[in-house]
Design a protein around this motif. Structure first.
Motif, short mmCIF file in Angstrom:
data_model
loop_
_atom_site.label_atom_id
_atom_site.label_comp_id
_atom_site.label_asym_id
_atom_site.label_seq_id
_atom_site.Cartn_x
_atom_site.Cartn_y
_atom_site.Cartn_z
N PHE A 1 0.86 -1.34 -0.05
CA PHE A 1 0.06 0.04 0.22
C PHE A 1 1.04 1.55 0.36
O PHE A 1 1.73 1.63 0.87
CB PHE A 1 -1.46 0.16 1.20
CG PHE A 1 -2.25 0.92 0.85
CD1 PHE A 1 -3.23 0.75 1.17
CD2 PHE A 1 -1.22 2.43 2.01
CE1 PHE A 1 -3.63 2.20 0.63
CE2 PHE A 1 -2.55 2.89 2.08
CZ PHE A 1 -3.68 2.94 0.92
N ALA A 2 0.25 1.99 -0.67
CA ALA A 2 1.58 3.21 -1.12
C ALA A 2 0.66 4.74 -1.41
O ALA A 2 -0.72 4.61 -1.65
CB ALA A 2 2.06 2.97 -2.02
N PRO A 3 0.81 6.03 -0.77
CA PRO A 3 0.43 6.99 -0.85
C PRO A 3 -0.74 7.19 -2.03
O PRO A 3 0.00 7.35 -3.21
CB PRO A 3 0.60 7.87 -0.95
CG PRO A 3 1.53 7.63 -0.03
CD PRO A 3 2.46 6.48 -0.51
N GLY A 4 -1.86 7.39 -2.30
CA GLY A 4 -2.18 7.12 -3.53
C GLY A 4 -3.79 5.97 -3.75
O GLY A 4 -4.63 5.87 -4.54
N ASP A 5 -2.99 4.60 -3.55
CA ASP A 5 -4.05 3.96 -3.27
C ASP A 5 -5.39 3.43 -2.29
O ASP A 5 -5.54 4.50 -1.92
CB ASP A 5 -3.15 2.70 -3.60
CG ASP A 5 -1.63 2.09 -3.88
OD1 ASP A 5 -2.06 2.64 -5.07
OD2 ASP A 5 -0.99 1.95 -3.13
N ASP B 1 -6.34 -6.15 -0.50
CA ASP B 1 -6.28 -7.87 -0.65
C ASP B 1 -6.21 -8.13 0.85
O ASP B 1 -5.27 -8.99 1.25
CB ASP B 1 -5.43 -8.10 -2.25
CG ASP B 1 -5.83 -10.00 -2.18
OD1 ASP B 1 -6.44 -10.55 -1.21
OD2 ASP B 1 -5.31 -10.04 -3.57
N TRP B 2 -7.13 -8.19 1.47
CA TRP B 2 -6.91 -8.82 2.72
C TRP B 2 -6.26 -10.09 2.88
O TRP B 2 -5.69 -10.80 3.84
CB TRP B 2 -7.83 -8.38 3.42
CG TRP B 2 -8.97 -7.33 3.73
CD1 TRP B 2 -9.50 -6.53 3.10
CD2 TRP B 2 -8.28 -6.62 4.51
NE1 TRP B 2 -10.19 -5.35 3.43
CE2 TRP B 2 -9.03 -4.88 4.03
CE3 TRP B 2 -7.04 -6.17 5.26
CZ2 TRP B 2 -9.10 -3.60 4.36
CZ3 TRP B 2 -7.26 -5.10 6.00
CH2 TRP B 2 -7.87 -4.00 5.48
N ARG B 3 -6.37 -11.17 1.53
CA ARG B 3 -5.92 -12.05 2.01
C ARG B 3 -4.23 -12.64 1.67
O ARG B 3 -3.33 -13.26 1.98
CB ARG B 3 -7.10 -13.16 0.63
CG ARG B 3 -8.02 -13.61 1.02
CD ARG B 3 -8.56 -14.97 0.07
NE ARG B 3 -10.47 -15.36 0.09
CZ ARG B 3 -10.81 -15.85 -1.04
NH1 ARG B 3 -10.33 -16.44 -1.53
NH2 ARG B 3 -12.21 -15.92 -0.43
N VAL B 4 -4.12 -11.57 1.02
CA VAL B 4 -2.90 -11.85 0.95
C VAL B 4 -1.84 -10.33 1.99
O VAL B 4 -0.52 -10.86 2.41
CB VAL B 4 -2.15 -11.02 -0.62
CG1 VAL B 4 -0.91 -10.59 -1.10
CG2 VAL B 4 -2.79 -11.05 -1.46
N THR B 5 -2.29 -10.06 1.53
CA THR B 5 -2.13 -8.86 3.71
C THR B 5 -2.78 -10.10 4.98
O THR B 5 -0.71 -9.65 5.12
CB THR B 5 -3.39 -7.68 4.02
OG1 THR B 5 -3.34 -7.07 2.79
CG2 THR B 5 -1.96 -7.51 5.17
N GLU C 1 1.86 -3.80 7.69
CA GLU C 1 1.92 -3.49 5.88
C GLU C 1 0.80 -4.64 5.26
O GLU C 1 0.12 -5.52 5.90
CB GLU C 1 3.24 -4.30 5.08
CG GLU C 1 4.06 -3.98 5.80
CD GLU C 1 5.88 -3.92 5.02
OE1 GLU C 1 5.59 -4.95 4.51
OE2 GLU C 1 6.56 -3.79 5.04
N LEU C 2 -0.03 -3.56 4.64
CA LEU C 2 -0.89 -3.65 3.01
C LEU C 2 -0.66 -3.89 2.03
O LEU C 2 -0.29 -3.59 1.70
CB LEU C 2 -2.13 -2.74 3.52
CG LEU C 2 -2.92 -2.56 5.12
CD1 LEU C 2 -3.26 -1.05 4.93
CD2 LEU C 2 -3.24 -3.35 5.68
N TYR C 3 -1.47 -4.93 1.92
CA TYR C 3 -0.90 -5.06 -0.13
C TYR C 3 -2.53 -4.98 -0.47
O TYR C 3 -2.98 -5.31 -0.20
CB TYR C 3 -0.45 -6.40 -0.26
CG TYR C 3 1.13 -6.89 0.66
CD1 TYR C 3 1.71 -6.68 -0.35
CD2 TYR C 3 1.04 -7.48 2.11
CE1 TYR C 3 3.39 -7.05 0.14
CE2 TYR C 3 2.48 -7.38 2.27
CZ TYR C 3 3.35 -7.30 0.69
OH TYR C 3 4.54 -7.96 1.61
N VAL C 4 -2.33 -4.35 -1.84
CA VAL C 4 -3.18 -3.66 -2.17
C VAL C 4 -3.08 -4.30 -4.02
O VAL C 4 -2.18 -4.72 -4.48
CB VAL C 4 -3.63 -1.87 -2.57
CG1 VAL C 4 -3.94 -1.64 -1.93
CG2 VAL C 4 -2.40 -1.76 -3.58
N ARG C 5 -4.57 -4.71 -4.93
CA ARG C 5 -4.79 -5.52 -6.15
C ARG C 5 -4.17 -3.91 -6.71
O ARG C 5 -5.26 -2.97 -6.41
CB ARG C 5 -5.26 -6.20 -6.32
CG ARG C 5 -5.25 -7.18 -5.48
CD ARG C 5 -6.88 -7.42 -5.36
NE ARG C 5 -7.29 -8.94 -6.54
CZ ARG C 5 -6.90 -10.13 -7.24
NH1 ARG C 5 -6.69 -10.60 -6.88
NH2 ARG C 5 -7.02 -9.58 -8.58
#
Length: 453
Positions: free
Chosen positions: A216-220, A226-230, A239-243
């Motif tokens: 996850f970055a500013p602007g996302d 994606d909570w499963r990947v996170t 850390e958070l991960y986004v698709r």
């Protein structure tokens, strides 16, 4: 006799025969013979007294029935020239009109003669009660402005004892719009444009296929998490991960029609002394049909399509989208025709950056192949659609076969040079849907895919 009417031969011969019988019966004292001649003579006098005095008028009008205007079986439409865009309904490759007959009082029958494109006259005997409307159906494989039919008529009096003078031939022309055919997968340009569309581009954005999963970055956006990947990569949620996805974009396609050639399947007609038969589709008819089919396919997918003509110096139709653009393209294709000796182009027409160029030509000379090669060398993806119809050679003599062979050799050399320049070639007289689908799959392959390391 009334002006414009004359006694028919059968009625005149019957009156003469009746008079002979009547005179012979009186001279030889045979009342039975005189009676045989008296009755037809009285009938002839009665028909003369009922002689029509008016004139028969014939008109050919566009169809104005209750059937909806639109595409038929193959999508072909017809519109009278100067009708303000109104299109006459057609069924398949058929143009409909109607013949209006206004007969004078006393004329109950009319003999119609219908002729089209130099064919033999088709005659029809119809009953007319003052005024009658007859449907006219003309099947055609040609597109563009053409003659629907030429009609002339002759009125017939009571008992066929008198006939009128034939009317002046009355004709009507119609603008037959090319009917598009449904195509499957279509090739795309190497670079898509715009921020919306139906195709997945290489840029990051929204709406397309999955691009990757990233921190996850500013602007996302939060809804992209994606909570499963996170949960798998950072169970403590530090850390958070986004698709992230690819953006959707549209393709820009330019259809280029070579209207300089309009040749039929009979090579003897290429000299220009006589035109192709009306029942034979010419190369320009195939080019119109091919361009309309591709325009319908791309516009239906949300792309932008433009049209240009190599045989005329006029302003091209700029790329656009929607149903109105398809109507504009079809009408522009219908009015495209050879216009004398075309001027030689010093450079190819300007086209939008990153556009897919589709050239429809017979490639019987170097102009179309030269322009297509220049577009390819400029970096555009170019597809050459060969619209030369299947040729008939059985009736050619040895000299004509030799000339045709030389023309074919030169044409094959031009197509081979285009293939060497990486210009993709499609034969429209074969199965074009299969060829275009193959080009679409070729464009989707990644460089180096399938090559062993």
């Amino acid at each position: 006799m009334s002006e414009g009417w004359s006694r028919s031969r059968a009625a005149g011969a019957g009156a003469v025969a009746s008079a002979v019988l009547l005179i012979a019966g009186g001279v030889f004292g045979r009342p039975d013979v005189a009676v045989l001649g008296a009755a037809p003579l009285i009938a002839a006098a009665w028909t003369v007294w009922r002689q029509p005095s008016g004139q028969l008028t014939v008109r050919v009008e566009a169809w104005s029935g209750e059937e909806p205007t639109g595409a038929g079986e193959d999508g072909a439409d017809a519109a009278p020239p100067g009708s303000g865009g109104g299109e006459a309904p057609v069924a398949g490759a058929a143009v409909r009109a109607r013949v209006l007959l206004d007969a004078p009082q006393g004329a109950d029958t009319a003999l119609l003669g219908v002729r089209r494109a130099g064919r033999d006259v088709a005659e029809l005997l119809v009953r007319v009660d003052g005024r009658r409307s007859l449907p006219l159906l003309v099947r055609t494989v040609r597109t563009g402005p053409q003659e629907v039919a030429t009609v002339e008529a002759q009125a017939i009096g009571p008992g066929a004892a008198s006939i009128s003078e034939p009317t002046d031939p009355v004709g009507r022309t119609a603008m037959v719009l090319p009917g598009p055919s449904a195509l499957r997968d279509l090739p795309l340009p190497p670079r898509l444009r715009g921020l919306t569309g139906a195709h997945t581009s290489r840029r990051p954005g929204e709406g397309g296929d999955l691009r990757d999963v990233h921190q996850f970055a500013p602007g996302d956006r939060l809804r992209r998490i994606d909570w499963r990947v996170t949960a798998r990569r950072a169970p403590d949620l530090r850390e958070l991960y986004v698709r992230r996805e690819h953006a959707l974009a549209e393709a820009v396609v330019l259809l280029v029609v070579d209207s300089r050639d309009d040749v039929g399947p009979d090579p003897r007609t290429w000299r220009g002394a006589e035109g192709p038969r009306a029942q034979d589709a010419t190369s320009l008819d195939l080019g119109r049909h091919a361009a309309a089919s591709l325009a319908q396919g791309y516009l239906g997918a949300g792309d932008r399509v433009g049209l240009d003509d190599l045989g005329a110096r006029r302003r091209p139709l700029p790329p656009g989208g929607g149903r109105r653009q398809l109507d504009r393209i079809r009408h522009a294709l219908a009015v495209t025709r050879p216009e004398g000796e075309p001027p030689k182009r010093l450079r190819p027409p300007q086209i939008p950056s990153g556009a897919l160029v589709v050239v429809f030509s017979t490639f019987l000379d170097d102009e179309a192949s030269r322009v297509a090669g220049q577009w390819r060398q400029a970096g555009h993806r170019v597809i050459a659609v060969d619209v030369l119809p299947e040729l008939r050679e059985g009736h050619l003599d040895d000299r004509e076969r030799l000339a045709l062979r030389l023309v074919r050799l030169a044409r094959e050399d031009r197509l081979a040079e285009l293939a060497d320049l990486d210009v993709e070639i499609v034969q429209w007289r074969d199965d074009p849907a299969v060829g275009l689908a193959g080009l679409a799959r070729r464009g989707q392959r990644r460089p180096g895919a399938g090559v062993p390391a």
